[in-house]
Write a protein that holds these residues in place. Sequence first.
Motif, PDB file in Angstrom:
ATOM      1  N   GLY A   1       0.770  -1.219   0.000  1.00  0.00           N
ATOM      2  CA  GLY A   1       0.000   0.000   0.000  1.00  0.00           C
ATOM      3  C   GLY A   1       0.807   1.278   0.000  1.00  0.00           C
TER       4      GLY A   1
ATOM      5  N   ASN B   1      -1.987  -6.541  -7.988  1.00  0.00           N
ATOM      6  CA  ASN B   1      -3.381  -6.842  -7.722  1.00  0.00           C
ATOM      7  C   ASN B   1      -3.851  -8.006  -8.588  1.00  0.00           C
ATOM      8  OD1 ASN B   1      -2.924  -3.647  -8.277  1.00  0.00           O
ATOM      9  ND2 ASN B   1      -3.806  -4.021  -6.262  1.00  0.00           N
TER      10      ASN B   1
ATOM     11  N   LYS C   1      -3.825   0.495  -7.827  1.00  0.00           N
ATOM     12  CA  LYS C   1      -4.402   1.458  -6.889  1.00  0.00           C
ATOM     13  C   LYS C   1      -4.214   2.879  -7.413  1.00  0.00           C
ATOM     14  CE  LYS C   1      -3.424  -1.261  -2.697  1.00  0.00           C
ATOM     15  NZ  LYS C   1      -2.325  -2.126  -3.175  1.00  0.00           N
TER      16      LYS C   1
ATOM     17  N   VAL D   1      -9.211  -1.527  -4.408  1.00  0.00           N
ATOM     18  CA  VAL D   1      -8.862  -0.511  -5.398  1.00  0.00           C
ATOM     19  C   VAL D   1     -10.025   0.453  -5.589  1.00  0.00           C
ATOM     20  CG1 VAL D   1      -8.280  -0.112  -7.825  1.00  0.00           C
ATOM     21  CG2 VAL D   1      -7.202  -1.989  -6.570  1.00  0.00           C
TER      22      VAL D   1
ATOM     23  N   ARG E   1     -10.834   2.628  -2.290  1.00  0.00           N
ATOM     24  CA  ARG E   1      -9.836   3.661  -1.963  1.00  0.00           C
ATOM     25  C   ARG E   1      -9.724   4.743  -3.026  1.00  0.00           C
ATOM     26  NH1 ARG E   1      -4.933   2.314   1.344  1.00  0.00           N
ATOM     27  NH2 ARG E   1      -4.107   3.886  -0.042  1.00  0.00           N
TER      28      ARG E   1
END
Length: 870
Positions: free
Chosen positions: A129, A265, A308, A357, A360
């Motif tokens: 992250g 991911n 992300k 994803v 956020r």
Amino acid sequence: MTGSTFLKIRILPIEMMVVIIGLSFVGKSQENSQPQLQDHQSDYLTSHLPEKLVSTSDFYNYTRIRDEQFSETLKETWHDYSLFPALSEEPKRFPNNQPVFDKLNLDSSSPSPASLPFSGVVGLNDPGGAPLKMIPRIRKPESDNFNALKGTFLFYGQQIAIRYDKLLTMSPTASVSEDSIAGFWNAFSRSNSNHLVDQLMDYRDILGLGDWGYFQLVKAASACIFPDNRFSGDQITWALMIRSGFDVRLAFNQSTTSVLFPSENILYGRQSVVIGRQRFYLDRPMKGMLLLACPNPFPDNRGVIDLKFYKSLNFHGKLKIQKFGMTWENKKYEFSFRVNPDEVRFLNDYPRTDPVVYFRAPSSTSLKEDLLRQLYPVLSKFNKAVATAFLLKFVQQDFEYLPGGKKDEGLIGPFPEEVIASKSGDDKGKAVLFSWLVRNLLRLPVIGVQFPGCFSTAVGLSDQLDGDGYLLKHSKYILADPTSPNAPAGVLMPELSGLNPLLIELPGQGSLQNSSSEVWKLAYKMGARRGGASQDIIFDRQGRALVTGYFPGKESNNPFVACFSEGNSLQWIRRFEGDGNAAAFAITKMTDDEIYVAGSFSGKLEMDGKTIQTSAEKRGLFLAQFNQIGELIWMKPVPIDSTLQDRPLAYLVKFDRSGNEIHIQWRNEDLRNVKCGFSEVNETGLTFTGYGNFSTFKTRKYRDHGKNGDDSEIIKRSKLLKSKQCNPKVEALLAVLKLLQREGNEVTGNQIQKFINHNNPFFATVYPFMFNLYGRIALLKNENGMISLKTNDYKSLIYNNLKIEDGAKFLISECDNGDVRIDGISGFRNMANPVDLPLNSILIDFSAGNLIIDYDEDHMLKTIWLEPKP
């Protein structure tokens, strides 16, 4: 990496070491080439240790050998890999009909449990992250003089103009084989490709694209260069992504080619292969069961595509207005929200991936501003529980439920902007939108709740603890289902009873990001100040905050490390002592009992009988290790000498956990891709990345135009900017900022105005407001690498909702294309109506003369045109 491997860094540049280590793990064909590669490197390696890789010729020789090595690898036999079918998302629990809330099905006889069961938590604490993860590249130095071609194309409605080397077009491919790809790479490596990569990264930053968007931009640029040759387009996409630092591979079979890319991911709906231990996804689907790919990566490249969003999209174009209306307590409310159709189209095309994803992801600036301007005044009149119920009803009733996100015109994704643009969404889309509204409008803690086949949310309401919910980190989160019409907060739908969901932790009030700002407020009250723009606070597993910075003094600035409990009470603080200017600006941990701090210092720095020293006029870097009760384990200086440089460079400091093995490597990365902080932390050691001038400095005041007609330094810088076609709107600002990059330099606002009148007599007439703002500056000064700003009247400077306070501090970094980034340390705000939001950074566009601001915790991007508007 093993301990013995780490020691080898002293002998070989780490990139060469990676090549040699990697070759020992593949098949016979690689083993046969090992002696040849080692012989090829020997002369170069003996004369170029990592500490000496600093000049342009050093980097050129290194990259030339690296490209040649890769070319030889491409000529070897490629491997067959089995294609894995695309993964499918979990089946929907409500595939056809919207779940309906019915009071009669509720069991009100038994009280709600203190916490419903859940299977785990994902989100903010995921290892992947952290946005500070890109290792600075070693790039091939290139001349600015080459036979250039120009191209333009549209990328989701955005006009993109590129200038590229004609040599890139000289090797079109009619068919694909190992030999033809190796030949293409040979031709490509002789061209000037980094100029094109720099331009694309500039567009990436202005548009807020992230890794995936950048990948699509590279593909679009490749199609512009080779519009009628798919093979050549794939090859140049592959090569440009390698130059961008990503570990991508090129694959082919009898039917087609495809670029293979790794991802942090999971991607649904895409074929994949496994090379070594890494899964690679196919950019283009392939028929058949096998494909051919090179088993070895390009030396140095470890970049993995992260889906992300770390910033909002910043597309321009005509906006579409969506109108909404709802009734609350017999009163009608109407809202109009702007969405960008091109951004919606980009999000529609985004890969289907991990739910975190979507949860956020930020929205666009225009949408967020509309929501704040229209909904915030309404919600501010309610208490938090009522305001939550208002938003819950809004999402439940004003957005059509679409099972699986399917609508007549196609698939509607779960990003907030997609849901608002279509006025519809499935359970995931509604949950994502509701959580986004709660975080941004109410500033309440909220989590995503992922049941098997279904999504919901839970909100941290301090004034409502009754009802179904989850206990997470000592806080109660009340269930709020935005999918079922009229379902109140605190009710678990009977269809979901007995299921253990996965909780998705999100940024916002009560999150780590919010706790960071609260801790720093307490530290400021103690007299502490921030020493950097990022990575100066971390949290351990007990929720304690570890923060680092400095205390300003009359004679010296002294770094500190402090620990605050989960309830934000000070547990301990350790303060360094010294006789010069020093500041700590980064902190990380290996374990809760192994904490590392990095900072800069001049003169003497000491703590607990340990002392390090540099000359009073030369700033150095220091590293230190503490345990969980604040005891200093060791403190070491890092011997960085930037006088060896012939241009601004980034640096990598690799050190073991004892602090006994410290090695420095210089990288000629574009500083737009470099942030100061710890970029790698593992069992064998740590890596610290940064940039800055550590040469000897003296305070130097700006002199006005010389008596004998000699140009001052700032005028020389301005002439250089003008020769490179800098936009006149920002020419003076950039000249001043470039002057202030040198340690100890200072300039006043009156001197800036005199310079402007001398250099551009019409500026004060055309841009009067900007000119007057310059005059209100009492002093700009570079101290210890940080720029401080003082105003004449002790009041803030305000321009187009940008607020810079008296005493503001910031950092400056210059990009290869002339853009300059200001990273705010303190005193920068964006006065977005009706709330004030923190301003993170400002990118000054060298050619267009615009400002691209990055503000708030979710890093919203917005372009500001300096007066007069075009």
